[in-house]
Design an enzyme around this catalytic site. Structure first.
Site, PDB file in Angstrom:
ATOM      1  N   CYS A 273    -111.219  64.695  27.115  1.00 24.17           N
ATOM      2  CA  CYS A 273    -112.263  63.703  27.393  1.00 24.17           C
ATOM      3  C   CYS A 273    -111.937  62.367  26.723  1.00 24.17           C
ATOM      4  CB  CYS A 273    -113.629  64.240  26.973  1.00 24.17           C
ATOM      5  SG  CYS A 273    -115.007  63.403  27.796  1.00 24.17           S
ATOM      6  N   HIS A 357    -113.891  69.293  30.363  1.00 26.14           N
ATOM      7  CA  HIS A 357    -114.102  70.073  29.143  1.00 26.14           C
ATOM      8  C   HIS A 357    -113.706  71.531  29.392  1.00 26.14           C
ATOM      9  CE1 HIS A 357    -116.476  67.321  26.423  1.00 26.14           C
ATOM     10  NE2 HIS A 357    -116.384  66.616  27.533  1.00 26.14           N
ATOM     11  N   GLU A 359    -113.239  73.845  27.388  1.00 17.77           N
ATOM     12  CA  GLU A 359    -113.852  74.775  26.429  1.00 17.77           C
ATOM     13  C   GLU A 359    -115.304  75.082  26.749  1.00 17.77           C
ATOM     14  OE1 GLU A 359    -115.934  71.204  25.493  1.00 17.77           O
ATOM     15  OE2 GLU A 359    -113.844  71.527  26.037  1.00 17.77           O
TER      16      GLU A 359
END
Length: 391
Positions: A273, A357, A359
C-alpha cells in the site's frame, strides 16, 4: 464527550463539501468530526477497518446495510485504538450474534470516542462519491446537530493531498514482534525462534502483516517511520518491509530517502500500500491522487506475470502512476476494476511492492504468496552474500 443512550438516539447530520446533506441518528459519542469521506464495500471486517491507521483523517461509509452483526473482540483489532475519523452506516445492529463477540459495536464506538451516524441512505451517498470522487465532509452528532455547522467544518478541512499523516500514526519507538496469525483453537501463535531478520517500517502497520511475516520464519523488529536507513541497517536485516499507512506519500521525504538508500545497497524490499507508493517514489516514479480510491474486500487484481486473478482487500486513495515508471521498474499487477497499477517490481534490484492488502482478514487468502516471494528473495540474497564471502 457525552454518551447517548442507544435506545433513544440523538440526531446527527453528515454534510459534504459539495453541499449534500444527510440526516440520521447519532451512534457513538456526541461531537463533531471532519475528514475525507470514502466508501468501503466490505460486508464484514468493520473492526479491522476502524483500527487500520490507513484510514486516519477519513470518514468511512460502509455500504453493507447491516453493520455490527458479529460484534467486536480484541483479536480483530489491527492496532492500538480506532483511527477512522468518523463512521457512516445504514443500520447498526444492537445485538451481535457470534461466538467470538465480546461486546457490541455501539459500546465499542463509545469506548473509543468515535463519532458516527446511522440511518443514512448509503446508496445515495455512495453514488455521490462514485460520481464526484471522495469529498471532504463532516459529521455533527448530538441534540444541537446543525447542517450549517457540518457544512462549514467540511469546507474547512484541507484534504489529504500534501498531508503527512505517517508521523502521527507511527509508533515512537522500536519493538520486537513475535506473534503469529490467529487460530480458533489455539489463539495467536508465538514465534520466538526465527532465522530470517526483517526490519519492518511502521508507517501505520497492521498487526496482521507482522503475523504473516513471523508465520514464515521471520524475526521482526518494527521501527518508527522516521528511522534512518543507517539506523535500520544496524539491526542487520536480511530484508526491509515497508508498511501500509495513511495520507499522501510525497511529503514523506524521510521515508523516501531511506528507501532510496536501501535500493542503492541492494537490500531486499517489500512494500504494501503506502509502502508500495514510497518504493515507487524512491525508484523515480510519481504518485497520483485517485478519484474515489479503492476500499473494500472484493477487488479483482490480475498478476501480469501469471495471468492469475486475485480477489483482494484494498484501502488506498493514492497510487503509483504507471505512466511515470522509469525503465528500471516494471508493472506486476493491475486492477480489473479501473486498470490502475496494483504492483511494481524493480528490474535491477530485489524490490517489489503491492498496492492491495494481501494480509487482510477476513478476506481471500490467495495474495499471501507475496509474503512467500519476499522470504524467498531474502533467502536467495543471503545465500548469494555467503557465497561471495566464501569465494
Amino acid at each position: 464527550m457525552a454518551v447517548f443512550d442507544r435506545n433513544t438516539p440523538a440526531p446527527a447530520v453528515l454534510a459534504l463539501e459539495d453541499g449534500s446533506v444527510f440526516w440520521g441518528s447519532s451512534i457513538g459519542v456526541a461531537g463533531a468530526c471532519a475528514g475525507e469521506v470514502v466508501f468501503n464495500t466490505s460486508m464484514t471486517g468493520y473492526q479491522e477497518i476502524l483500527t487500520d491507521p490507513s484510514y486516519a483523517k477519513q470518514i468511512v461509509t460502509l455500504t453493507y446495510p447491516h453493520i455490527g452483526n458479529t460484534g467486536v473482540n480484541e483479536e480483530d483489532e489491527e492496532t492500538r485504538g480506532v483511527w477512522v475519523e468518523g463512521l457512516v452506516v445504514r443500520e447498526l445492529t444492537k445485538v451481535p450474534s457470534s461466538w467470538r463477540a465480546r461486546g457490541c459495536m455501539s459500546d465499542y464506538m463509545q469506548r473509543n470516542s468515535l463519532v458516527g451516524i446511522s440511518r443514512v441512505d448509503t446508496r445515495r451517498l455512495t453514488n455521490v462519491l462514485r460520481t464526484k470522487g471522495s469529498l471532504n465532509g463532516s459529521i455533527v452528532a448530538g441534540e444541537h446537530a446543525a447542517a450549517k455547522e457540518a457544512l462549514c467544518r467540511a469546507r474547512e478541512f484541507q484534504g489529504l493531498s500534501g498531508m503527512d499523516l505517517v508521523k502521527e500514526v507511527s509508533r515512537p519507538s522500536p519493538h520486537e514482534w513475535y506473534g503469529g496469525t490467529w487460530n480458533h483453537q489455539t489463539g495467536f501463535s508465538d514465534h520466538r525462534r526465527a532465522s530470517i531478520r526483517v526490519v519492518a517500517y511502521d508507517y501505520g502497520v497492521k498487526q496482521n502483516i507482522l503475523r504473516h511475516l513471523t508465520d514464515r520464519g521471520c524475526s521482526v523488529v518494527s521501527l518508527p517511520a522516521r528511522t534512518s536507513a543507517q539506523e535500520a541497517l544496524g539491526h542487520d536485516p536480511d530484508g526491509v518491509f515497508l508498511s501500509n499507512g495513511p495520507g499522501d506519500p510525497e511529503p514523506c521525504d524521510y521515508a523516501i530517502a531511506a528507501v532510496r538508500e536501501f535500493l542503492r545497497l541492494g537490500i531486499p524490499l517489500f512494500g504494501i500500500c503506502l509502502g508500495c507508493q514510497l518504493l515507487g517514489l524512491a525508484a523515480g516514479a510519481k504518485t497520483v491522487k485517485m478519484g474515489h480510491g479503492h476500499h473494500g474486500a472484493n477487488h479483482p487484481v490480475r498478476d501480469l506475470e501469471t495471468g492469475q486473478v486475485l480477489i483482494t482487500s484494498q484501502n488506498h486513495g493514492f497510487a503509483v502512476d504507471e505512466r511515470s515508471l522509469p525503465p528500471t521498474v516494471r508493472p506486476t499487477h493491475r486492477s480489473l476494476f479501473d486498470g490502475s497499477l496494483q504492483g511494481i517490481a524493480c528490474v535491477d534490484k530485489p524490490a517489489f511492492g503491492f498496492q492491495g492488502h494481501p494480509e487482510a482478514s477476513p478476506g481471500p487468502q490467495e495474495a499471501g504468496y507475496l509474503f512467500d516471494r519476499f522470504v524467498e528473495m531474502m533467502v536467495a540474497c543471503s545465500d548469494s552474500r555467503l557465497r561471495a564471502k566464501a569465494s
